[in-house]
Write a protein that holds these residues in place. Structure first.
Motif, PDB file in Angstrom:
ATOM      1  N   ARG A 100       0.837  -1.197   0.000  1.00 31.97           N
ATOM      2  CA  ARG A 100       0.000   0.000   0.000  1.00 31.97           C
ATOM      3  C   ARG A 100       0.877   1.253   0.000  1.00 31.97           C
ATOM      4  O   ARG A 100       2.004   1.218   0.502  1.00 31.97           O
ATOM      5  CB  ARG A 100      -0.910   0.027   1.236  1.00 31.97           C
ATOM      6  N   VAL A 101       0.361   2.348  -0.521  1.00 31.51           N
ATOM      7  CA  VAL A 101       1.082   3.615  -0.514  1.00 31.51           C
ATOM      8  C   VAL A 101       1.383   3.974   0.948  1.00 31.51           C
ATOM      9  O   VAL A 101       0.488   3.966   1.793  1.00 31.51           O
ATOM     10  CB  VAL A 101       0.252   4.740  -1.178  1.00 31.51           C
ATOM     11  N   GLY A 102       2.643   4.240   1.246  1.00 28.57           N
ATOM     12  CA  GLY A 102       3.052   4.571   2.610  1.00 28.57           C
ATOM     13  C   GLY A 102       3.195   3.365   3.509  1.00 28.57           C
ATOM     14  O   GLY A 102       3.465   3.491   4.697  1.00 28.57           O
ATOM     15  N   GLY A 103       3.038   2.170   2.952  1.00 31.23           N
ATOM     16  CA  GLY A 103       3.107   0.959   3.766  1.00 31.23           C
ATOM     17  C   GLY A 103       4.438   0.241   3.638  1.00 31.23           C
ATOM     18  O   GLY A 103       5.240   0.529   2.758  1.00 31.23           O
ATOM     19  N   LYS A 104       4.654  -0.725   4.538  1.00 30.13           N
ATOM     20  CA  LYS A 104       5.871  -1.519   4.514  1.00 30.13           C
ATOM     21  C   LYS A 104       5.576  -3.002   4.320  1.00 30.13           C
ATOM     22  O   LYS A 104       6.457  -3.761   3.947  1.00 30.13           O
ATOM     23  CB  LYS A 104       6.632  -1.329   5.831  1.00 30.13           C
ATOM     24  N   HIS A 105       4.335  -3.393   4.601  1.00 22.20           N
ATOM     25  CA  HIS A 105       3.978  -4.813   4.541  1.00 22.20           C
ATOM     26  C   HIS A 105       3.477  -5.185   3.146  1.00 22.20           C
ATOM     27  O   HIS A 105       2.708  -4.462   2.532  1.00 22.20           O
ATOM     28  CB  HIS A 105       2.912  -5.140   5.578  1.00 22.20           C
ATOM     29  N   VAL A 106       3.935  -6.346   2.693  1.00 22.90           N
ATOM     30  CA  VAL A 106       3.512  -6.859   1.391  1.00 22.90           C
ATOM     31  C   VAL A 106       2.134  -7.480   1.528  1.00 22.90           C
ATOM     32  O   VAL A 106       1.857  -8.231   2.464  1.00 22.90           O
ATOM     33  CB  VAL A 106       4.530  -7.901   0.879  1.00 22.90           C
TER      34      VAL A 106
END
Length: 199
Positions: A100-106
């Motif tokens: 997700r935009v701004g996320g770190k998790h796949v």
């Protein structure tokens, strides 16, 4: 699946038909008109975003890929996709995952993508406006919908379908259409295709 054809030839109807006649029929069908979204919003719309990813992102938002998980995602006007988003879409199609935009998790996803366009993507690839690798990934099963003027035999059943629909919506009884009117309809060039006929 890549559906190509002029505006208003029924590309979304064809996509819905493919979904309805597939093993995914009871699973989500999510449509996204890429032409109606600004370039800055498309990535968030497709992949979602995390809270705080940008100004105004006051909560996590689920994108279309997550909403369509296990079902079908219909991407209309795929030819309008910005180059930066083309790269991210290619990665999702290849790997079945995104961030997700701004996320770190796949986020893993299992989505059948049906893309549609009224532009010539092969020409766009030649001039560098559309990624060649994405084009080949999307057009595994290409379908070209001919314009209404090239399928005159469809006018009669479409007219009666629209008459029936109009009768239901308006509450008026319409018994049919004169031969002269039908002849005029079949002789017309239909630059606006099925949508023009309906109107």
């Amino acid at each position: 699946v890549l559906i190509q054809g002029e505006t208003a030839t029924g590309k979304e109807l064809a996509a819905r038909g493919i979904h309805r006649l597939s093993p995914r029929t009871k699973l989500p069908f999510v449509a996204c008109d890429l032409n109606s979204l600004s370039e800055g919003v498309i990535e968030s719309e497709l992949f979602g975003h995390e809270k705080g990813a940008f100004t105004g992102a006051d909560r996590r938002r689920i994108g279309r890929f997550e909403l369509a998980d296990t079902g079908t995602l219909f991407l209309d006007e795929i030819g309008e996709l910005a180059p930066a988003v083309q790269v991210k879409l290619l990665r999702v199609l290849q790997d079945g995952e995104f961030t997700r935009v701004g996320g770190k998790h796949v986020v893993k996803t299992d989505v059948r993508v049906i893309a549609a366009t009224n532009s010539n993507l092969e020409t766009a690839v030649e001039v560098g406006g559309f990624r060649k690798d994405l084009f080949y990934r999307l057009s595994v099963f290409p379908i070209t919908l001919p314009p209404l003027r090239e399928r005159v035999e469809d006018i009669n059943p479409l007219v009666f379908h629209f008459l029936e629909s109009y009768k239901t919506k308006s509450g008026r009884f319409v018994s049919g259409i004169s031969k002269e009117a039908m002849r005029a309809l079949t002789n017309y060039n239909w630059p606006g295709n099925v949508r023009e006929l309906e109107n």
